[in-house]
Design a protein around this motif. Structure first.
Motif, PDB file in Angstrom:
ATOM      1  N   ALA A  35       0.712  -1.152   0.015  1.00  0.00           N
ATOM      2  CA  ALA A  35       0.054   0.011  -0.089  1.00  0.00           C
ATOM      3  C   ALA A  35       1.107   1.403  -0.245  1.00  0.00           C
ATOM      4  O   ALA A  35       0.548   2.159  -0.876  1.00  0.00           O
ATOM      5  N   ALA A  36       1.695   1.387   0.890  1.00  0.00           N
ATOM      6  CA  ALA A  36       2.864   2.417   0.603  1.00  0.00           C
ATOM      7  C   ALA A  36       3.381   2.554  -0.385  1.00  0.00           C
ATOM      8  O   ALA A  36       3.770   3.734  -1.108  1.00  0.00           O
ATOM      9  N   GLY A  37       3.846   1.491  -1.029  1.00  0.00           N
ATOM     10  CA  GLY A  37       4.486   1.745  -2.533  1.00  0.00           C
ATOM     11  C   GLY A  37       3.706   2.099  -3.578  1.00  0.00           C
ATOM     12  O   GLY A  37       4.311   2.501  -4.416  1.00  0.00           O
ATOM     13  N   GLN A  38       2.151   2.147  -3.391  1.00  0.00           N
ATOM     14  CA  GLN A  38       1.347   2.547  -4.266  1.00  0.00           C
ATOM     15  C   GLN A  38       1.159   4.053  -4.079  1.00  0.00           C
ATOM     16  O   GLN A  38       0.403   4.699  -5.331  1.00  0.00           O
ATOM     17  N   ALA A  39       1.214   4.531  -2.912  1.00  0.00           N
ATOM     18  CA  ALA A  39       0.875   5.676  -2.470  1.00  0.00           C
ATOM     19  C   ALA A  39       1.610   7.125  -2.856  1.00  0.00           C
ATOM     20  O   ALA A  39       2.857   6.936  -3.016  1.00  0.00           O
ATOM     21  N   PRO A  40       1.013   8.131  -3.279  1.00  0.00           N
ATOM     22  CA  PRO A  40       1.840   9.121  -3.735  1.00  0.00           C
ATOM     23  C   PRO A  40       2.604   9.950  -2.512  1.00  0.00           C
ATOM     24  O   PRO A  40       2.031   9.664  -1.422  1.00  0.00           O
ATOM     25  N   ALA A  41       3.480  10.692  -2.743  1.00  0.00           N
ATOM     26  CA  ALA A  41       4.107  11.639  -1.571  1.00  0.00           C
ATOM     27  C   ALA A  41       2.962  12.473  -0.990  1.00  0.00           C
ATOM     28  O   ALA A  41       2.081  12.744  -1.557  1.00  0.00           O
ATOM     29  N   GLY A  42       3.065  12.529   0.326  1.00  0.00           N
ATOM     30  CA  GLY A  42       2.160  13.175   1.248  1.00  0.00           C
ATOM     31  C   GLY A  42       1.015  12.207   1.767  1.00  0.00           C
ATOM     32  O   GLY A  42       0.270  12.654   2.494  1.00  0.00           O
ATOM     33  N   SER A  43       0.858  10.934   1.130  1.00  0.00           N
ATOM     34  CA  SER A  43      -0.075  10.203   1.689  1.00  0.00           C
ATOM     35  C   SER A  43       0.206   9.530   3.171  1.00  0.00           C
ATOM     36  O   SER A  43       1.431   9.092   3.037  1.00  0.00           O
ATOM     37  N   ALA A  44      -0.937   9.534   3.732  1.00  0.00           N
ATOM     38  CA  ALA A  44      -0.589   8.806   5.411  1.00  0.00           C
ATOM     39  C   ALA A  44      -0.354   7.309   4.981  1.00  0.00           C
ATOM     40  O   ALA A  44       0.131   6.675   6.124  1.00  0.00           O
ATOM     41  N   LEU A  45      -0.589   6.775   3.979  1.00  0.00           N
ATOM     42  CA  LEU A  45      -0.407   5.132   3.602  1.00  0.00           C
ATOM     43  C   LEU A  45       1.048   4.918   4.003  1.00  0.00           C
ATOM     44  O   LEU A  45       1.622   3.759   4.121  1.00  0.00           O
ATOM     45  N   HIS A  46       2.167   5.906   3.813  1.00  0.00           N
ATOM     46  CA  HIS A  46       3.469   5.546   4.070  1.00  0.00           C
ATOM     47  C   HIS A  46       3.809   5.380   5.455  1.00  0.00           C
ATOM     48  O   HIS A  46       4.884   4.800   5.934  1.00  0.00           O
ATOM     49  N   ALA A  64      14.654   1.433  11.029  1.00  0.00           N
ATOM     50  CA  ALA A  64      15.139   2.818  10.595  1.00  0.00           C
ATOM     51  C   ALA A  64      14.626   3.239   9.391  1.00  0.00           C
ATOM     52  O   ALA A  64      14.221   4.502   9.139  1.00  0.00           O
ATOM     53  N   ARG A  65      14.736   2.410   8.491  1.00  0.00           N
ATOM     54  CA  ARG A  65      14.536   2.647   7.170  1.00  0.00           C
ATOM     55  C   ARG A  65      12.722   3.164   6.909  1.00  0.00           C
ATOM     56  O   ARG A  65      12.482   4.040   6.254  1.00  0.00           O
ATOM     57  N   GLU A  66      12.193   2.503   7.607  1.00  0.00           N
ATOM     58  CA  GLU A  66      10.705   2.739   7.609  1.00  0.00           C
ATOM     59  C   GLU A  66      10.192   3.898   8.252  1.00  0.00           C
ATOM     60  O   GLU A  66       9.493   4.773   7.607  1.00  0.00           O
ATOM     61  N   ALA A  67      11.076   4.402   9.264  1.00  0.00           N
ATOM     62  CA  ALA A  67      10.894   5.497   9.877  1.00  0.00           C
ATOM     63  C   ALA A  67      11.175   6.634   9.044  1.00  0.00           C
ATOM     64  O   ALA A  67      10.362   7.886   8.877  1.00  0.00           O
ATOM     65  N   ARG A  68      12.091   6.428   8.394  1.00  0.00           N
ATOM     66  CA  ARG A  68      12.735   7.697   7.348  1.00  0.00           C
ATOM     67  C   ARG A  68      11.848   7.614   6.168  1.00  0.00           C
ATOM     68  O   ARG A  68      11.613   9.183   5.877  1.00  0.00           O
ATOM     69  N   ARG A  69      11.367   6.707   5.685  1.00  0.00           N
ATOM     70  CA  ARG A  69      10.410   6.686   4.595  1.00  0.00           C
ATOM     71  C   ARG A  69       9.183   7.591   5.096  1.00  0.00           C
ATOM     72  O   ARG A  69       8.691   8.279   4.208  1.00  0.00           O
ATOM     73  N   ALA A  70       8.784   7.261   6.415  1.00  0.00           N
ATOM     74  CA  ALA A  70       7.408   7.900   6.717  1.00  0.00           C
ATOM     75  C   ALA A  70       7.714   9.471   6.715  1.00  0.00           C
ATOM     76  O   ALA A  70       6.837  10.072   6.529  1.00  0.00           O
ATOM     77  N   LEU A  71       8.879   9.845   7.442  1.00  0.00           N
ATOM     78  CA  LEU A  71       9.163  11.187   7.477  1.00  0.00           C
ATOM     79  C   LEU A  71       9.389  11.764   6.346  1.00  0.00           C
ATOM     80  O   LEU A  71       8.774  12.799   5.952  1.00  0.00           O
ATOM     81  N   HIS A  72       9.860  11.229   5.316  1.00  0.00           N
ATOM     82  CA  HIS A  72      10.412  11.884   3.752  1.00  0.00           C
ATOM     83  C   HIS A  72       9.328  11.976   2.960  1.00  0.00           C
ATOM     84  O   HIS A  72       8.978  12.804   2.106  1.00  0.00           O
ATOM     85  N   SER A  73       8.612  10.602   2.978  1.00  0.00           N
ATOM     86  CA  SER A  73       7.423  10.578   2.013  1.00  0.00           C
ATOM     87  C   SER A  73       5.915  11.085   2.490  1.00  0.00           C
ATOM     88  O   SER A  73       5.156  11.148   1.588  1.00  0.00           O
ATOM     89  N   TRP A  74       5.872  11.046   3.789  1.00  0.00           N
ATOM     90  CA  TRP A  74       4.775  11.869   4.350  1.00  0.00           C
ATOM     91  C   TRP A  74       4.813  13.025   5.125  1.00  0.00           C
ATOM     92  O   TRP A  74       4.311  14.079   4.723  1.00  0.00           O
TER      93      TRP A  74
END
Length: 331
Positions: free
Chosen positions: A207-218, A249-259
């Motif tokens: 789901a996160a991989g399908q979502a655009p930047a700014g989506s809470a799915l990240h 740590a990678r998931e946390a960074r992805r949520a920060l930068h993508s959402w």
């Protein structure tokens, strides 16, 4: 005074839990609702234009109204109101899910009532995603997937069958609806069979991989990680190791930068903010976590902090320790 210092001063010494968070209009409607009045709720929903805010407000209002007949009273006064019918479905679903958690004898009866109410809401509000979100939420009451609509083939071969058609209907009306995907996670947690957490993790990554930047799915993968810890951990040291792993740590960074970095304060879920701050702190990314703590402001959600120390008061203590540690590292 530097911006972060102003925020720290405004936060106060001890944060509070408030289901409305910074949404003052929602807080006022909740206060009115708790006294048995529905006009403020009616006005608030009529003035709610953003789809993400509509979903969030109806969910919070339903949780507050589930123990009373206030929505039924509104519907009796305005039986043709689409908003009243959607709220009726929301409340019915909330009651059915609570009954299931409490193993109530009326769970099946309430489930059928909620399904009927959600179906009526889909007809009354054909462009609204919330009635379909309600139907996705009810799927968790069918862990054996006896209903055909709960065992549809997934769009991705590695994902399990489930209420994919219902999720697709919500997506048509509100692409990447946050709650719809969280309800799908809850269905996967409840699904009978082995590998449920692995399936949930795979789903969250998909789901996160399908979502655009700014989506809470990240932020979804962080919720699965918290759920895994809740089920498997035995002590604090285990949790620390759980969060400092490179994948975490990678998931946390992805949520920060993508959402987080693509959204503004008003459209962020308070629960998402707390999960991101918790993940960044747990993975020792303190300066980035401090930025998220600033965005949280004077509010806190019991989860995920309560899994460090059970109980709401102790959860707040963990939150404060984490916030102070991260702000000290930034300074």
């Amino acid at each position: 005074m530097a911006p972060d210092r102003r925020l720290m001063a405004r936060d106060g010494a001890r944060p509070s839990y408030d289901p409305a968070g910074p949404d003052r209009a929602l807080r006022a409607a909740l206060q009115d609702l708790r006294t048995g009045r529905w006009m403020a709720m009616r006005t608030l929903l009529a003035d709610t234009a953003d789809r993400w805010q509509w979903t969030q407000r109806t969910q919070v209002l339903a949780a507050a109204a589930a123990g009373s007949d206030v929505v039924r009273a509104w519907l009796a006064e305005e039986p043709d109101s689409a908003h009243a019918l959607v709220m009726h479905a929301r409340v019915a679903v909330e009651r059915a899910l609570r009954a299931q958690r409490e193993r109530h004898l009326r769970t099946h009866e309430l489930w059928i009532e909620a399904w009927d109410a959600a179906q009526a809401a889909t007809r009354a509000a054909p462009h609204d995603a919330v009635p379909w979100v309600c139907l996705v939420a009810l799927a968790q009451l069918d862990p054996e997937q006896r209903w055909e609509e709960h065992r549809a083939v997934a769009p991705e071969p590695l994902l399990p069958p489930g209420p994919w058609g219902l999720l697709a209907e919500a997506h048509k009306r509100d692409p990447f609806n946050r709650e719809a995907h969280h309800r799908m996670l809850q269905f996967l947690y409840a699904r009978r069979g082995t590998g449920r957490l692995a399936e949930a993790a795979g789903y969250a990554q998909w789901a996160a991989g399908q979502a655009p930047a700014g989506s809470a799915l990240h932020v979804l993968p962080l919720y699965v990680r918290v759920e895994r810890y809740r089920r498997e951990s035995g002590h604090d040291a285990a949790l620390d190791l759980h969060w400092v792993a490179e994948e975490a740590a990678r998931e946390a960074r992805r949520a920060l930068h993508s959402w987080f970095e693509h959204t503004h304060r008003g459209e962020r879920s308070l629960l998402d903010l707390n999960h991101v701050a918790h993940a960044l702190w747990g993975s020792l990314q303190f300066p980035d976590a401090a930025r998220v703590f600033d965005a949280i402001g004077p509010y806190v959600t019991p989860t995920p902090w309560m899994y460090r120390a059970p109980g709401r008061d102790r959860a707040v203590e963990v939150f404060l320790q984490a916030r102070d540690r991260c702000r000290a590292a930034r300074s």
